[in-house]
Scaffold this motif. Structure first.
Motif, PDB file in Angstrom:
ATOM      1  N   GLU A   1       0.865  -1.216   0.038  1.00  0.00           N
ATOM      2  CA  GLU A   1      -0.191   0.037  -0.227  1.00  0.00           C
ATOM      3  C   GLU A   1       0.822   1.253  -0.003  1.00  0.00           C
ATOM      4  N   ALA A   2       1.873   1.178   0.710  1.00  0.00           N
ATOM      5  CA  ALA A   2       3.011   2.504   0.725  1.00  0.00           C
ATOM      6  C   ALA A   2       3.565   2.674  -0.609  1.00  0.00           C
ATOM      7  N   LEU A   3       3.991   1.542  -1.429  1.00  0.00           N
ATOM      8  CA  LEU A   3       4.465   1.532  -2.617  1.00  0.00           C
ATOM      9  C   LEU A   3       3.391   2.309  -3.552  1.00  0.00           C
ATOM     10  N   TYR A   4       2.420   1.773  -3.461  1.00  0.00           N
ATOM     11  CA  TYR A   4       1.071   2.236  -4.280  1.00  0.00           C
ATOM     12  C   TYR A   4       0.801   3.574  -4.125  1.00  0.00           C
ATOM     13  N   LEU A   5       0.682   4.008  -2.972  1.00  0.00           N
ATOM     14  CA  LEU A   5       0.564   5.469  -2.618  1.00  0.00           C
ATOM     15  C   LEU A   5       1.922   6.511  -3.219  1.00  0.00           C
ATOM     16  N   PHE A   6       2.931   5.894  -3.328  1.00  0.00           N
ATOM     17  CA  PHE A   6       4.094   6.575  -3.834  1.00  0.00           C
ATOM     18  C   PHE A   6       3.904   6.788  -5.383  1.00  0.00           C
ATOM     19  N   LEU A   7       3.567   5.838  -5.885  1.00  0.00           N
ATOM     20  CA  LEU A   7       3.401   5.871  -7.288  1.00  0.00           C
ATOM     21  C   LEU A   7       2.111   6.532  -7.676  1.00  0.00           C
ATOM     22  N   LEU A   8       1.103   6.587  -7.033  1.00  0.00           N
ATOM     23  CA  LEU A   8       0.141   7.565  -7.061  1.00  0.00           C
ATOM     24  C   LEU A   8       0.339   9.002  -7.172  1.00  0.00           C
ATOM     25  N   GLN A   9       1.306   9.133  -6.180  1.00  0.00           N
ATOM     26  CA  GLN A   9       1.679  10.752  -6.049  1.00  0.00           C
ATOM     27  C   GLN A   9       2.670  11.121  -7.249  1.00  0.00           C
ATOM     28  N   LYS A  10       3.550  10.371  -7.806  1.00  0.00           N
ATOM     29  CA  LYS A  10       4.106  10.534  -8.801  1.00  0.00           C
ATOM     30  C   LYS A  10       3.509  10.662 -10.135  1.00  0.00           C
ATOM     31  N   ARG A  11       2.479   9.887  -9.999  1.00  0.00           N
ATOM     32  CA  ARG A  11       1.519   9.881 -11.517  1.00  0.00           C
ATOM     33  C   ARG A  11       0.644  11.395 -11.393  1.00  0.00           C
ATOM     34  N   GLU A  12       0.479  11.781 -10.159  1.00  0.00           N
ATOM     35  CA  GLU A  12      -0.509  13.148 -10.101  1.00  0.00           C
ATOM     36  C   GLU A  12       0.828  14.175 -10.483  1.00  0.00           C
ATOM     37  N   GLU A  13       1.874  14.119  -9.971  1.00  0.00           N
ATOM     38  CA  GLU A  13       2.949  15.157 -10.356  1.00  0.00           C
ATOM     39  C   GLU A  13       3.150  14.933 -11.861  1.00  0.00           C
ATOM     40  N   ASN A  14       3.019  14.250 -12.230  1.00  0.00           N
ATOM     41  CA  ASN A  14       3.160  14.047 -13.805  1.00  0.00           C
ATOM     42  C   ASN A  14       2.040  14.616 -14.523  1.00  0.00           C
ATOM     43  N   GLU A  15       0.983  14.147 -13.895  1.00  0.00           N
ATOM     44  CA  GLU A  15      -0.477  14.877 -14.655  1.00  0.00           C
ATOM     45  C   GLU A  15      -0.371  16.355 -14.346  1.00  0.00           C
ATOM     46  N   LEU A  16       0.093  16.658 -13.369  1.00  0.00           N
ATOM     47  CA  LEU A  16       0.321  18.463 -13.228  1.00  0.00           C
ATOM     48  C   LEU A  16       0.926  19.041 -14.122  1.00  0.00           C
ATOM     49  N   SER A  17       1.996  18.389 -14.194  1.00  0.00           N
ATOM     50  CA  SER A  17       3.066  18.800 -15.244  1.00  0.00           C
ATOM     51  C   SER A  17       2.564  19.096 -16.571  1.00  0.00           C
ATOM     52  N   GLN A  18       1.724  17.927 -17.099  1.00  0.00           N
ATOM     53  CA  GLN A  18       0.732  18.025 -18.437  1.00  0.00           C
ATOM     54  C   GLN A  18      -0.194  18.949 -18.303  1.00  0.00           C
ATOM     55  N   ALA A  19      -0.936  19.230 -17.213  1.00  0.00           N
ATOM     56  CA  ALA A  19      -1.967  20.265 -16.978  1.00  0.00           C
ATOM     57  C   ALA A  19      -1.444  21.653 -17.191  1.00  0.00           C
ATOM     58  N   PHE A  20      -0.065  21.975 -16.699  1.00  0.00           N
ATOM     59  CA  PHE A  20       0.280  23.115 -16.938  1.00  0.00           C
ATOM     60  C   PHE A  20       0.997  23.448 -18.421  1.00  0.00           C
ATOM     61  N   THR A  21       0.844  22.466 -19.102  1.00  0.00           N
ATOM     62  CA  THR A  21       1.278  22.543 -20.416  1.00  0.00           C
ATOM     63  C   THR A  21      -0.028  23.087 -21.280  1.00  0.00           C
ATOM     64  N   ALA A  22      -0.443  24.524 -20.910  1.00  0.00           N
ATOM     65  CA  ALA A  22      -1.623  24.965 -21.506  1.00  0.00           C
ATOM     66  C   ALA A  22      -1.696  24.966 -22.894  1.00  0.00           C
ATOM     67  N   TYR A  23      -3.013  25.359 -23.571  1.00  0.00           N
ATOM     68  CA  TYR A  23      -3.047  25.306 -25.021  1.00  0.00           C
ATOM     69  C   TYR A  23      -2.329  26.752 -25.457  1.00  0.00           C
ATOM     70  N   ASN A  24      -1.880  26.604 -26.654  1.00  0.00           N
ATOM     71  CA  ASN A  24      -1.515  27.694 -27.317  1.00  0.00           C
ATOM     72  C   ASN A  24      -2.370  28.613 -27.970  1.00  0.00           C
ATOM     73  N   THR A  25      -3.713  28.431 -27.954  1.00  0.00           N
ATOM     74  CA  THR A  25      -4.704  29.155 -28.134  1.00  0.00           C
ATOM     75  C   THR A  25      -5.657  29.672 -27.178  1.00  0.00           C
ATOM     76  N   ARG A  26      -6.174  30.913 -27.515  1.00  0.00           N
ATOM     77  CA  ARG A  26      -7.059  31.639 -26.396  1.00  0.00           C
ATOM     78  C   ARG A  26      -8.239  32.053 -27.248  1.00  0.00           C
ATOM     79  N   VAL A  27      -9.451  31.609 -26.982  1.00  0.00           N
ATOM     80  CA  VAL A  27     -10.809  32.075 -27.741  1.00  0.00           C
ATOM     81  C   VAL A  27     -10.944  33.353 -27.406  1.00  0.00           C
ATOM     82  N   ILE A  28     -10.900  34.158 -28.477  1.00  0.00           N
ATOM     83  CA  ILE A  28     -11.269  35.804 -28.308  1.00  0.00           C
ATOM     84  C   ILE A  28     -12.778  35.826 -28.453  1.00  0.00           C
TER      85      ILE A  28
END
Length: 803
Positions: free
Chosen positions: A459-486
């Motif tokens: 369970e400890a190993l599983y929670l560690f990998l979950l944390q890393k996955r969220e960090e990775n997803e967060l990095s993707q989330a901050f790769t915002a779109y290169n467009t803005r709808v005017i």
């Protein structure tokens, strides 16, 4: 009206038409314009009714340039080392990407735009989409590039009918209508058809849809053709997206989905490393999740088999269960007692008219409701008995209904008693099991402790990998779109096409141009005499013009209505003030002017180029006009072959031919006097001779004319056309004056030059021209608008004094 004479040299006849003349002609044919406008505007309205309205929706995107990743916010700049890098966006490249078929293909798949639904209408089929679409259809057995269509009828209640199947443009012959229900998978000539209701479906209302499926790539090409992608400004990085469609909601959905697909593709391309990392973490999480699941399953299975959620709390739990079970047995026993009491109460016949206890303690809502309904019915029955008797038919019916209700309640109570006995027996068995478990061996905790230790490690190993996955997803989330709808997708509710105002304006202009063109072509191609203007340049004297007899002598399309000459078609009457009488008065005045009072110039012949020019009509009406004025007039029918003038007096059997043929010597016997005016005489043809030319050449005809000169002020001789027979040339030798009749709409304008040569060569004595049959509604070329004999209208004249 003065007589006109043109003595200038002859000029070539001008066949062209001037704008002013064309305007007069158009005004005269106003009915044509009304009819043309009605037709073109009706066609325009029909086109508008049958053509679907196309709306335009537009959106504006701003392409961000020279950004770091997607401009990370200041409070998350610490994530700048997650692999994001500098980039420069080329707007022209993004313009091409937005126009690429791959993006539209994804839009078509997401919105299922390859399926089209139409609601049949009177003039056009209306597109069903979004809130107007009650059902969706799926054809899973068709390939991507296959097309199909069929008719779907939905009846109230959910029954559906499918018919008129077409696959790849070929109609499938099938007289059978496929029937089924909504949510069913129907077997059709197109394969399996799945029909799914949308949230906007109303089961109480039927509908009919025309369902069509377009090939996937055909739909992509169709929708791509309706899309326009342009730069807002050459110096800006903004892109305008414009989409045209018959459905405004579908147009907005296409633009929104298109922007979403573009952004997703751009982010996916920029996050390949993060995506790979995410795939690795997800793979490891799957392995650990399976291992952890096995451990959890072992613990769960062991605790389930031994009923040990917690070893330390097991004894307390079992003791509590035992106490609770005893309490439940006591409560059920009380309910069983009350249930049996109520059943015995119902079974007693003495209580038939007594109310049942409402709060009996039976915990069954069904029985309680039945008892309540029974009591209500019984109260109604007792109230009815109090006002009547037990023999009342209504009371008897209610007793029968109450009896049935009692039996139903007894049956329900019996079922409740059986249920209570079953529950009491079950609780007693549970009480025995609980007592046995309290006495079980507590050594089971040893096994659970070792297994739970493995669970905590995984369970400890599983929670560690979950944390890393969220960090990775967060990095993707901050790769915002290169467009803005005017500007989000929006637009006017006024259709782009067809433009109602433009269509009606074009139809109106065409409706005006068609009759103008027809009139222009008719006039350009018309080679015949049109009116006064065509004969004005002739050098011979012009005595006058006579309008078309009969008033409205033309149909709606301008063609002259044919009218057979009648025997009494003398239109000149004393005191009449209409146009044609005024015209003959003007003609009489001019004739008197040119003839004078000398008896040496009172013999006048009337001739023409064409048969049907109206010579007989003119001769009789001119004679009548002179007779009304008191002149002694003789009309001689000189056309021995037809005798048209003779028809005005009934075509007597004896006449000029009989006199010239020596069958009679008394002219007085063959003269016909007018019934109204004795000073008007007619010399008919009489018997139609086989040799009219020979008879006219005899000296007897000249002697006759010489004899009659002194008896009449005017002698009018109706002669045949000059180009047909020689009779006119023979008669002209004894005449003093020639009135040449030209019929408008009959004589070719090219013959005017021949007429001019005849006049200049003096082939006929003292020639003068009469224009007959002019149209009073043909504008400048016609009679009424050119001269207007209407000056007397609206005033009172004494009909007896006006001659």
């Amino acid at each position: 009206m003065e007589m006109t004479q043109n003595t200038s040299p002859a000029e070539p006849m001008d066949d062209s038409i001037q704008i002013k003349d064309l305007l007069y002609l158009c005004l005269a044919k106003w009915k044509w314009f009304i009819l043309s406008l009605l037709v073109t505007l009706s066609l325009a309205f029909l086109y508008l009714l049958k053509t679907p309205s196309v709306y335009t929706r537009s959106a504006t995107l701003l392409i961000k340039e020279n950004t770091k990743g997607q401009s990370l916010a200041s409070d998350v700049e610490s994530f700048g080392d997650l692999g994001l890098f500098q980039t420069t966006t080329n707007v022209n490249n993004e313009l091409l990407v937005l126009q690429s078929p791959s993006i539209m293909l994804e839009v078509v798949k997401r919105l299922h735009l390859d399926m089209n639904y139409h609601i049949p209408g009177r003039f056009q089929d209306r597109v069903a989409y979004g809130a107007s679409l009650p059902l969706t259809v799926s054809l899973p057995e068709l390939t991507e590039n296959e097309s199909a269509r069929f008719t779907l009828k939905v009846r109230p209640g959910g029954e559906v009918e499918l018919s008129e199947f077409v696959r790849n443009g070929e109609e499938i012959p099938s007289e059978k209508v496929i029937k089924g229900n909504l949510t069913d998978t129907l077997t059709t000539p197109l394969g399996r058809v799945e029909i799914t209701p949308t949230p906007y479906y109303d089961i109480d209302r039927g509908c009919q849809l025309k369902v069509s499926r377009t090939g996937l790539y055909g739909a992509v090409g169709s929708y791509s053709g309706n899309l326009t992608v342009t730069l807002s400004d050459k110096k800006a990085s903004a892109i305008d997206l414009t989409f045209r469609d018959v459905s405004t909601q579908r147009a907005e959905d296409v633009l929104n989905t298109m922007i979403s697909v573009y952004n997703e593709n751009w982010v996916r391309d920029k996050n390949q490393i993060a995506v790979s990392t995410s795939m690795f973490i997800n793979e490891r999480l799957g392995v650990i999740e399976r291992e952890l699941g096995n451990v959890d399953e072992n613990i769960s299975t062991y605790k389930s088999e031994n009923l040990l959620p917690d070893v330390q709390a097991a004894s307390s739990l079992y003791m509590a269960q035992s106490s609770e079970t005893n309490a439940q047995i006591m409560a059920l026993s009380n309910q069983l007692y009350m249930t049996r009491y109520v059943r015995n109460y119902l079974s007693d016949e003495n209580n038939r008219t007594q109310l049942l206890p409402a709060n009996s303690g039976i915990e069954s809502t069904n029985i309680e409701s039945q008892i309540s309904e029974y009591n209500t019915k019984l109260l109604q029955r007792n109230s009815l008995v109090a006002n009547s008797s037990t023999q009342n038919p209504l009371v008897v019916d209610m007793d029968q209904a109450l009896s049935e209700m009692r039996r139903a309640i007894i049956t329900s109570i019996d079922n409740q008693i059986l249920t209570l006995n079953t529950q009491i027996a079950s609780l007693q068995q549970n009480e025995q099991k609980t007592t046995a478990r309290i006495a079980a061996n507590p050594s089971q905790a040893k096994y659970l402790l070792s297994v739970e230790r493995q669970q905590k490690v995984k369970e400890a190993l599983y929670l560690f990998l979950l944390q890393k996955r969220e960090e990775n997803e967060l990095s993707q989330a901050f790769t915002a779109y290169n467009t803005r709808v005017i500007t989000p997708p929006s637009g006017s509710m006024v259709p782009t096409t067809p433009v109602r105002r433009n269509i009606l304006a074009i139809a109106f202009v065409i409706g005006l141009l068609i009759p103008v063109g027809v009139i222009f072509l008719r006039e350009v191609m018309n080679t015949r005499i049109r009116g006064r203007k065509d004969v004005e340049k002739l050098p011979l004297p012009f005595l006058g013009e006579i309008p078309q007899w009969g008033g409205n002598g033309r149909s709606l399309f301008g063609k002259k209505k044919k009218r057979e000459p009648a025997a009494d078609s003398i239109v000149v009457r004393e005191g009449k003030r209409d146009v044609i009488n005024e015209a003959f008065r003007v003609l009489r005045t001019n004739l008197e002017f040119v003839v004078g009072k000398s008896e040496k110039s009172n013999v006048i012949i009337l001739t023409s180029f064409n048969p049907g020019s109206g010579k007989s009509f003119l001769a009789m009406n001119i004679a009548m006009s002179l007779a009304i004025k008191g002149r002694r007039v003789l009309v001689i029918d000189g056309d021995l072959r037809h005798g048209s003038t003779s028809a005005y007096v009934g075509s007597p059997r004896h006449g000029l031919s009989d006199y010239l043929g020596f069958r009679t010597d008394k002219v007085e016997e063959i003269l016909v006097r007018d019934k109204e005016y004795e000073n008007l005489n007619i010399l008919p043809v009489g018997t139609i001779p086989p040799n009219p030319t020979e008879l006219l050449e005899e000296s007897r005809f000249g002697e006759l004319i010489a004899r009659l000169r002194a008896d009449y002020n005017y002698i009018l001789i109706d002669c045949p056309p000059i180009e047909v027979v020689a009779d006119t040339h023979i008669i002209e030798k004894v005449a003093d004056r020639t009135l040449f009749v030209v019929r408008a709409g009959l004589l070719e304008r090219s013959m005017l030059s021949v007429l001019e040569n005849i006049y200049r060569e003096k082939k006929f004595k003292n020639m003068a021209l009469i224009l007959n049959g002019t149209d009073g509604q043909s504008g400048y070329y016609g009679y009424g608008n050119r001269y207007g004999y209407h000056y007397g209208y609206g005033y009172h004249y004494d009909s007896g004094s006006k001659k």
